[in-house]
Write a protein that holds these residues in place. Sequence first.
Motif, PDB file in Angstrom:
ATOM      1  N   SER A   1      61.485  20.006  30.590  1.00  0.00           N
ATOM      2  CA  SER A   1      61.353  19.316  29.305  1.00  0.00           C
ATOM      3  C   SER A   1      60.488  18.233  29.287  1.00  0.00           C
ATOM      4  O   SER A   1      60.702  17.180  28.770  1.00  0.00           O
ATOM      5  CB  SER A   1      62.765  18.885  28.921  1.00  0.00           C
ATOM      6  OG  SER A   1      63.681  19.917  28.986  1.00  0.00           O
ATOM      7  N   GLY A   2      59.278  18.155  30.086  1.00  0.00           N
ATOM      8  CA  GLY A   2      58.308  17.204  30.206  1.00  0.00           C
ATOM      9  C   GLY A   2      58.691  16.025  31.413  1.00  0.00           C
ATOM     10  O   GLY A   2      57.787  15.183  30.995  1.00  0.00           O
ATOM     11  N   SER A   3      59.857  16.348  31.763  1.00  0.00           N
ATOM     12  CA  SER A   3      60.196  14.936  32.563  1.00  0.00           C
ATOM     13  C   SER A   3      60.347  15.555  34.179  1.00  0.00           C
ATOM     14  O   SER A   3      61.084  16.368  34.436  1.00  0.00           O
ATOM     15  CB  SER A   3      61.365  14.569  32.275  1.00  0.00           C
ATOM     16  OG  SER A   3      62.277  13.787  32.939  1.00  0.00           O
ATOM     17  N   GLY A   4      59.974  14.995  35.201  1.00  0.00           N
ATOM     18  CA  GLY A   4      60.119  14.916  36.468  1.00  0.00           C
ATOM     19  C   GLY A   4      61.548  14.639  36.821  1.00  0.00           C
ATOM     20  O   GLY A   4      62.195  15.326  37.282  1.00  0.00           O
ATOM     21  N   ASN A   5      62.045  13.819  36.178  1.00  0.00           N
ATOM     22  CA  ASN A   5      63.358  13.099  36.494  1.00  0.00           C
ATOM     23  C   ASN A   5      64.539  14.269  36.119  1.00  0.00           C
ATOM     24  O   ASN A   5      65.394  14.256  36.676  1.00  0.00           O
ATOM     25  CB  ASN A   5      63.885  11.682  35.932  1.00  0.00           C
ATOM     26  CG  ASN A   5      63.432  10.578  36.717  1.00  0.00           C
ATOM     27  OD1 ASN A   5      63.169  11.004  37.985  1.00  0.00           O
ATOM     28  ND2 ASN A   5      63.194   9.601  36.074  1.00  0.00           N
ATOM     29  N   GLN A   6      64.020  14.756  34.994  1.00  0.00           N
ATOM     30  CA  GLN A   6      64.990  15.859  34.415  1.00  0.00           C
ATOM     31  C   GLN A   6      64.976  17.093  35.273  1.00  0.00           C
ATOM     32  O   GLN A   6      65.762  17.756  35.539  1.00  0.00           O
ATOM     33  CB  GLN A   6      64.752  15.918  32.862  1.00  0.00           C
ATOM     34  CG  GLN A   6      65.266  15.051  32.192  1.00  0.00           C
ATOM     35  CD  GLN A   6      64.707  15.235  30.526  1.00  0.00           C
ATOM     36  OE1 GLN A   6      64.828  16.231  30.120  1.00  0.00           O
ATOM     37  NE2 GLN A   6      63.960  14.078  30.128  1.00  0.00           N
ATOM     38  N   GLY A   7      63.646  17.325  35.658  1.00  0.00           N
ATOM     39  CA  GLY A   7      63.500  18.421  36.692  1.00  0.00           C
ATOM     40  C   GLY A   7      64.252  18.223  37.936  1.00  0.00           C
ATOM     41  O   GLY A   7      64.902  19.260  38.435  1.00  0.00           O
ATOM     42  N   LEU A   8      64.317  17.157  38.420  1.00  0.00           N
ATOM     43  CA  LEU A   8      65.124  16.642  39.765  1.00  0.00           C
ATOM     44  C   LEU A   8      66.575  16.972  39.453  1.00  0.00           C
ATOM     45  O   LEU A   8      67.374  17.583  40.354  1.00  0.00           O
ATOM     46  CB  LEU A   8      64.715  15.332  40.203  1.00  0.00           C
ATOM     47  CG  LEU A   8      63.368  15.032  40.925  1.00  0.00           C
ATOM     48  CD1 LEU A   8      63.126  13.597  40.976  1.00  0.00           C
ATOM     49  CD2 LEU A   8      63.211  15.874  41.994  1.00  0.00           C
ATOM     50  N   THR A   9      67.207  16.722  38.502  1.00  0.00           N
ATOM     51  CA  THR A   9      68.401  16.539  37.877  1.00  0.00           C
ATOM     52  C   THR A   9      69.154  17.698  37.938  1.00  0.00           C
ATOM     53  O   THR A   9      69.988  18.383  38.149  1.00  0.00           O
ATOM     54  CB  THR A   9      68.634  15.350  36.761  1.00  0.00           C
ATOM     55  OG1 THR A   9      68.319  14.187  36.871  1.00  0.00           O
ATOM     56  CG2 THR A   9      70.152  15.624  36.575  1.00  0.00           C
ATOM     57  N   VAL A  10      68.243  18.767  37.280  1.00  0.00           N
ATOM     58  CA  VAL A  10      68.610  20.178  36.888  1.00  0.00           C
ATOM     59  C   VAL A  10      68.544  21.018  37.831  1.00  0.00           C
ATOM     60  O   VAL A  10      69.340  21.874  37.975  1.00  0.00           O
ATOM     61  CB  VAL A  10      67.833  20.941  35.683  1.00  0.00           C
ATOM     62  CG1 VAL A  10      68.033  20.125  34.344  1.00  0.00           C
ATOM     63  CG2 VAL A  10      66.311  20.843  36.104  1.00  0.00           C
TER      64      VAL A  10
END
Length: 426
Positions: free
Chosen positions: A262-271
Amino acid sequence: MNRLFRTYDEILEAELKPALGCTEPIAIALASATARSYLGSMPEKITVSCSGNVIKNVKGVTVPNSGGMKGIETAAVLGAVGGDASKSLEVLSTVTEEDRKEAGSLLTKGICRAVLKEGVPGLYIAVTAEKGNQSVTASIIDCHNEISSVVKNGVLAYSRDSSHSQGKGEEEEKKNLLSVEGILDYAGHSDISRVRDVLRSQWIMNERIAREGLEDAYGVSVGRTLLKHYDSTDVRIRARAKAAAGSDARMSGCPLPVVINSGSGNQGLTVSLPVIEYGQAMGKDEDEILRALAVSNLIAIHQKKYIGPLSAYCGAVSAAAGAAAGIAYLHTHDPATVSNTITNTLASVGGIVCDGAKASCAAKISSALEAAIVGFELADEENKSFKSGEGLVKDNIEKTIEAFGKVGKDGMKETDIEILHLMLES
């Protein structure tokens, strides 16, 4: 081939892209590098017009390969000096020590200024590069990794809508086909080999930066602190620590790429990282973990389609709900358990505010994942979930996701404005 499954493949292929550093400063660097390439030489003056959400997410985060510098001006000047626009969100991977020195000198001379642009989408960047009587403006709107348009000397030189890239409308149309039921059907029955490369890239890259964050002290070391003060043999703690450690490193300028969601590295890490940690602890094989990653990524994207790429609603929450759904899928393919896990997560921590990208994102990731894991355990082991009418919980999972999404997009607009005003005061 199931057409819906192919659409879900395309969503994952489009969304799971590698990015170096926080995606907002990187997007500024990408626009700036693009503007310089069309200008043909180093500009004498750079103006960066940004939405409030972009300013909020660049203010407190270190620009990768900058030598520790922060800010919109740093991202724009470094992108113009040493960026490679062909590398998309890894635009600053080519920066050298000489580039850093030149950028520092130009920043001292004040060749770049940032301007708040009001009345535009949440993700809006327009970089204007000028030299003599030449001027180029490169814009990024709604999608971090795609240039929307380039205007040179008042003439449109490039438009995303006229290129081979799919437009925003087509992307949204595809995401409108997402549903929890459809995602679970896809995970259970699709040919996972079609998206193996993108999911494995997320696994490899995100694990690598998490290890970096655990080995060295970045930010306030949320991930390292979790392992130090809690039981590191507990998969719940390791799942939180790895995701937080990746953010610790990323927010502090670690020059390692992350595969985003969703355009976010932090969200990529979290999922991704909690699902991988649970899958390995459970002895699952690669295909099973990849299918769970497909669930976690798509559930997060499903939520964000209502919220948008940037808002006052912390993306760690939607990503943590996605991770919990992936963890639930590793334990059982039961749709009710997965749905109740998402409900429990959103009902517990939905509405955490986003006050920009910075070191404390790692702590928000940890907190959101703690609630998400409890939400899964309530749904799986206790067979319990929050009921319709309790706050924003509705009578089915799709309505619940939509309700939280509307609060994130529409209900928190005034909150977003107030956060930006307060941040600009400091």
